[in-house]
Design a protein around this motif. Structure first.
Motif, PDB file in Angstrom:
ATOM      1  N   ASP A 190       0.824  -1.220   0.000  1.00 34.41           N
ATOM      2  CA  ASP A 190       0.000   0.000   0.000  1.00 34.41           C
ATOM      3  C   ASP A 190       0.853   1.263   0.000  1.00 34.41           C
ATOM      4  N   GLN A 191       2.010   1.187   0.636  1.00 38.87           N
ATOM      5  CA  GLN A 191       2.912   2.347   0.700  1.00 38.87           C
ATOM      6  C   GLN A 191       3.822   2.418  -0.528  1.00 38.87           C
ATOM      7  N   GLY A 192       3.748   1.409  -1.383  1.00 40.27           N
ATOM      8  CA  GLY A 192       4.562   1.410  -2.598  1.00 40.27           C
ATOM      9  C   GLY A 192       6.055   1.215  -2.357  1.00 40.27           C
ATOM     10  N   ILE A 193       6.411   0.549  -1.257  1.00 38.61           N
ATOM     11  CA  ILE A 193       7.838   0.351  -0.949  1.00 38.61           C
ATOM     12  C   ILE A 193       8.373  -0.881  -1.675  1.00 38.61           C
ATOM     13  N   GLU A 194       9.407  -0.675  -2.490  1.00 37.00           N
ATOM     14  CA  GLU A 194       9.956  -1.763  -3.319  1.00 37.00           C
ATOM     15  C   GLU A 194      11.377  -2.125  -2.903  1.00 37.00           C
ATOM     16  N   ASN A 195      12.088  -1.153  -2.349  1.00 37.53           N
ATOM     17  CA  ASN A 195      13.485  -1.412  -1.973  1.00 37.53           C
ATOM     18  C   ASN A 195      13.901  -0.411  -0.898  1.00 37.53           C
ATOM     19  N   PHE A 196      15.194  -0.432  -0.523  1.00 39.85           N
ATOM     20  CA  PHE A 196      15.755   0.505   0.437  1.00 39.85           C
ATOM     21  C   PHE A 196      15.029   0.424   1.786  1.00 39.85           C
ATOM     22  N   ALA A 197      14.754  -0.791   2.237  1.00 39.57           N
ATOM     23  CA  ALA A 197      14.057  -0.938   3.511  1.00 39.57           C
ATOM     24  C   ALA A 197      14.571  -2.153   4.271  1.00 39.57           C
ATOM     25  N   MET A 198      14.428  -2.085   5.584  1.00 41.70           N
ATOM     26  CA  MET A 198      14.829  -3.163   6.484  1.00 41.70           C
ATOM     27  C   MET A 198      13.576  -3.847   6.997  1.00 41.70           C
ATOM     28  N   ILE A 199      13.603  -5.176   7.042  1.00 43.62           N
ATOM     29  CA  ILE A 199      12.484  -5.914   7.636  1.00 43.62           C
ATOM     30  C   ILE A 199      12.963  -6.432   8.994  1.00 43.62           C
ATOM     31  N   LEU A 200      12.356  -5.964  10.065  1.00 42.13           N
ATOM     32  CA  LEU A 200      12.689  -6.457  11.409  1.00 42.13           C
ATOM     33  C   LEU A 200      11.561  -7.386  11.847  1.00 42.13           C
ATOM     34  N   VAL A 201      11.924  -8.542  12.384  1.00 43.16           N
ATOM     35  CA  VAL A 201      10.909  -9.527  12.756  1.00 43.16           C
ATOM     36  C   VAL A 201      11.194 -10.070  14.150  1.00 43.16           C
ATOM     37  N   GLY A 202      10.147 -10.229  14.945  1.00 42.43           N
ATOM     38  CA  GLY A 202      10.315 -10.914  16.220  1.00 42.43           C
ATOM     39  C   GLY A 202       9.492 -10.287  17.323  1.00 42.43           C
ATOM     40  N   ASP A 203       9.347 -11.045  18.402  1.00 45.20           N
ATOM     41  CA  ASP A 203       8.540 -10.560  19.525  1.00 45.20           C
ATOM     42  C   ASP A 203       9.229  -9.426  20.275  1.00 45.20           C
ATOM     43  N   PHE A 204      10.510  -9.155  19.940  1.00 43.14           N
ATOM     44  CA  PHE A 204      11.161  -7.997  20.589  1.00 43.14           C
ATOM     45  C   PHE A 204      10.419  -6.713  20.231  1.00 43.14           C
ATOM     46  N   ILE A 205       9.697  -6.722  19.112  1.00 42.79           N
ATOM     47  CA  ILE A 205       9.030  -5.494  18.660  1.00 42.79           C
ATOM     48  C   ILE A 205       7.906  -5.100  19.620  1.00 42.79           C
ATOM     49  N   ASN A 206       7.143  -6.038  20.124  1.00 34.41           N
ATOM     50  CA  ASN A 206       6.167  -5.655  21.165  1.00 34.41           C
ATOM     51  C   ASN A 206       5.751  -6.798  22.093  1.00 34.41           C
ATOM     52  N   GLY A 207       6.638  -7.783  22.253  1.00 34.65           N
ATOM     53  CA  GLY A 207       6.301  -8.899  23.142  1.00 34.65           C
ATOM     54  C   GLY A 207       6.534  -8.540  24.603  1.00 34.65           C
ATOM     55  N   LYS A 208       6.099  -9.423  25.492  1.00 32.63           N
ATOM     56  CA  LYS A 208       6.298  -9.214  26.931  1.00 32.63           C
ATOM     57  C   LYS A 208       7.666  -9.772  27.306  1.00 32.63           C
ATOM     58  N   TYR A 209       8.455  -8.955  27.980  1.00 32.56           N
ATOM     59  CA  TYR A 209       9.814  -9.383  28.313  1.00 32.56           C
ATOM     60  C   TYR A 209      10.025  -9.324  29.817  1.00 32.56           C
ATOM     61  N   GLU A 210      11.141  -9.916  30.251  1.00 27.31           N
ATOM     62  CA  GLU A 210      11.501  -9.853  31.672  1.00 27.31           C
ATOM     63  C   GLU A 210      12.435  -8.679  31.875  1.00 27.31           C
ATOM     64  N   ARG A 211      12.450  -8.179  33.088  1.00 29.12           N
ATOM     65  CA  ARG A 211      13.353  -7.086  33.400  1.00 29.12           C
ATOM     66  C   ARG A 211      14.811  -7.542  33.303  1.00 29.12           C
ATOM     67  N   SER A 212      15.701  -6.633  32.870  1.00 26.26           N
ATOM     68  CA  SER A 212      17.119  -6.977  32.717  1.00 26.26           C
ATOM     69  C   SER A 212      17.790  -7.157  34.073  1.00 26.26           C
ATOM     70  N   ARG A 213      18.631  -8.162  34.177  1.00 30.65           N
ATOM     71  CA  ARG A 213      19.375  -8.383  35.427  1.00 30.65           C
ATOM     72  C   ARG A 213      20.446  -7.320  35.628  1.00 30.65           C
ATOM     73  N   LEU A 214      20.905  -6.751  34.516  1.00 24.25           N
ATOM     74  CA  LEU A 214      22.017  -5.808  34.578  1.00 24.25           C
ATOM     75  C   LEU A 214      21.723  -4.656  35.527  1.00 24.25           C
ATOM     76  N   TYR A 215      20.471  -4.189  35.542  1.00 29.18           N
ATOM     77  CA  TYR A 215      20.104  -3.048  36.385  1.00 29.18           C
ATOM     78  C   TYR A 215      19.177  -3.448  37.524  1.00 29.18           C
ATOM     79  N   ASP A 216      19.111  -4.748  37.786  1.00 27.91           N
ATOM     80  CA  ASP A 216      18.271  -5.253  38.863  1.00 27.91           C
ATOM     81  C   ASP A 216      18.995  -5.006  40.197  1.00 27.91           C
TER      82      ASP A 216
END
Ligand code: SAH
Length: 251
Positions: free
Chosen positions: A213-239
Motif C-alpha cells: 500500500d505504501q509502494g515500498i519496493e526497496n531501500f528498507a529493512m524488515i525487522l521480525v520478532g517478539d522484541f518489537i512488542n512482546g512481553k519481556y523480563e526485566r534486565s538483570r544488569l540493572y536489577d
C-alpha cells in the motif's frame, strides 16, 4: 592510504568522527551512489575527485584506487551503513592486498541498528531473544540452503532482513513456516534516518499488504520478532538484587 569507511545509514551526522575526518582530508572519494547520501561529499575539500561506484565494475574501482594510491593520494571508499555487511568489501581488500596496497577499515552504523532505533526497540530482550540474525532472502544472489529463512525463523530469534522488501510476500511465507504462527510482529523501516523515512508496523499476517500500500519496493529493512512488542523480563544488569563487576547488590 586507502580507507574503507562506513557512511552510516543515511543522515550525514551518523558517520563516525574518524570517518568524517577522513572525508575532509580525502583527495579522492569513491562512494556507493545508490545508497550513500551525496550530502557526505559536501564535507570534502575543494578539488576532491568523486567517483560513483554504482556504475563501475570491481576492476574499475581497483584501477582508480591503485592509480591514486601510487600518486600518494588519500582515497576514501565510502560504503553505506557498515562495510562488513553486504558491502562487497572483501573482494576489494583481497585485490589491494595482492597488489601490496595498504588500506584500513573504519566501521559505521549499520542500517539494521538504525532501523531498530527508528522503532525505539531493543533486539535482545530477556525472556524473548538473546540473538540477532542478520540475513537476506535469496534473489539474484543465492543464499546457502542451510540458511533458508524458514530454518532461521525456527530459532525465534530477533531478525533483521536486508535486501528483501521487494519480495516481502515470499519472505512472509517462509517466516510463517519457521515461526509456526502468523501473529509475529514485523516492522519495515524504509530509508531509516533519511528525511523521507517511513516506519510500518504489522504482523506476518498483514505486513506485506501494508508495505505494498505504501509502494515500498526497496531501500528498507524488515525487522521480525517478539522484541518489537512482546512481553519481556526485566534486565538483570540493572536489577538491584543482582551484583556484577561494577555494582554491588542492594540488600
Ligand atoms: N552495509 C549496509 C547494507 C548494504 S545492503 C549496512 O550496514 O546497512 C543494502 C540494504 O541495506 C538495503 O537493501 C536495505 O535492506 C538496507 N538498508 C541500507 N540503508 C538503509 C536505511 N537507511 N534504511 C533501511 N534499510 C537500509
Amino acid at each position: 592510504m586507502i580507507s574503507f569507511v562506513g557512511a552510516g545509514p543515511g543522515d550525514v551526522d551518523l558517520i563516525t568522527v574518524r570517518g568524517r575526518r577522513l572525508l575532509e582530508k580525502a583527495d579522492v572519494v569513491i562512494y556507493a551512489g545508490s545508497l550513500v547520501s551525496r550530502d557526505h561529499l559536501t564535507f570534502c575539500k575543494e578539488g576532491c575527485k568523486f567517483y560513483d561506484s554504482a556504475s563501475m565494475t570491481l576492476e574499475e574501482v581497483i584501477e582508480v584506487m591503485e592509480r591514486e594510491y601510487r600518486q600518494g593520494k588519500r582515497v576514501v571508499r565510502l560504503h553505506t551503513g557498515d562495510p562488513s555487511i553486504y558491502g562487497a568489501i572483501k573482494e576489494q581488500m583481497d585485490l589491494l592486498e595482492e597488489k601490496g596496497i595498504e588500506f584500513e577499515v573504519v566501521p559505521g552504523v549499520s542500517s539494521f541498528t538504525a532501523s531498530c532505533a527508528a522503532i525505539k526497540g531493543e533486539f535482545t530482550l530477556p525472556g524473548i531473544s538473546q540473538t540477532v540474525i542478520i540475513t537476506r532472502l535469496e534473489g539474484r544472489t543465492p543464499v546457502p540452503s542451510s540458511e533458508s529463512l524458514e530454518l532461521l525463523a525456527f530459532h525465534k530469534a530477533s531478525m533483521a532482513i536486508f535486501l528483501s522488501v521487494g519480495s516481502i510476500e515470499r519472505a512472509v511465507e517462509k517466516l510463517k513456516q519457521g515461526y509456526g504462527r502468523s501473529d509475529v510482529p514485523v516492522a519495515v523501516v524504509y530509508k531509516a534516518t533519511w528525511e523521507d523515512e517511513k516506519v510500518i508496523i504489522g504482523t506476518l499476517d498483514d505486513i506485506a499488504q501494508k508495505v505494498r500500500d505504501q509502494g515500498i519496493e526497496n531501500f528498507a529493512m524488515i525487522l521480525v520478532g517478539d522484541f518489537i512488542n512482546g512481553k519481556y523480563e526485566r534486565s538483570r544488569l540493572y536489577d538491584p538484587s543482582f551484583a556484577h563487576g561494577f555494582r554491588r547488590a542492594v540488600k
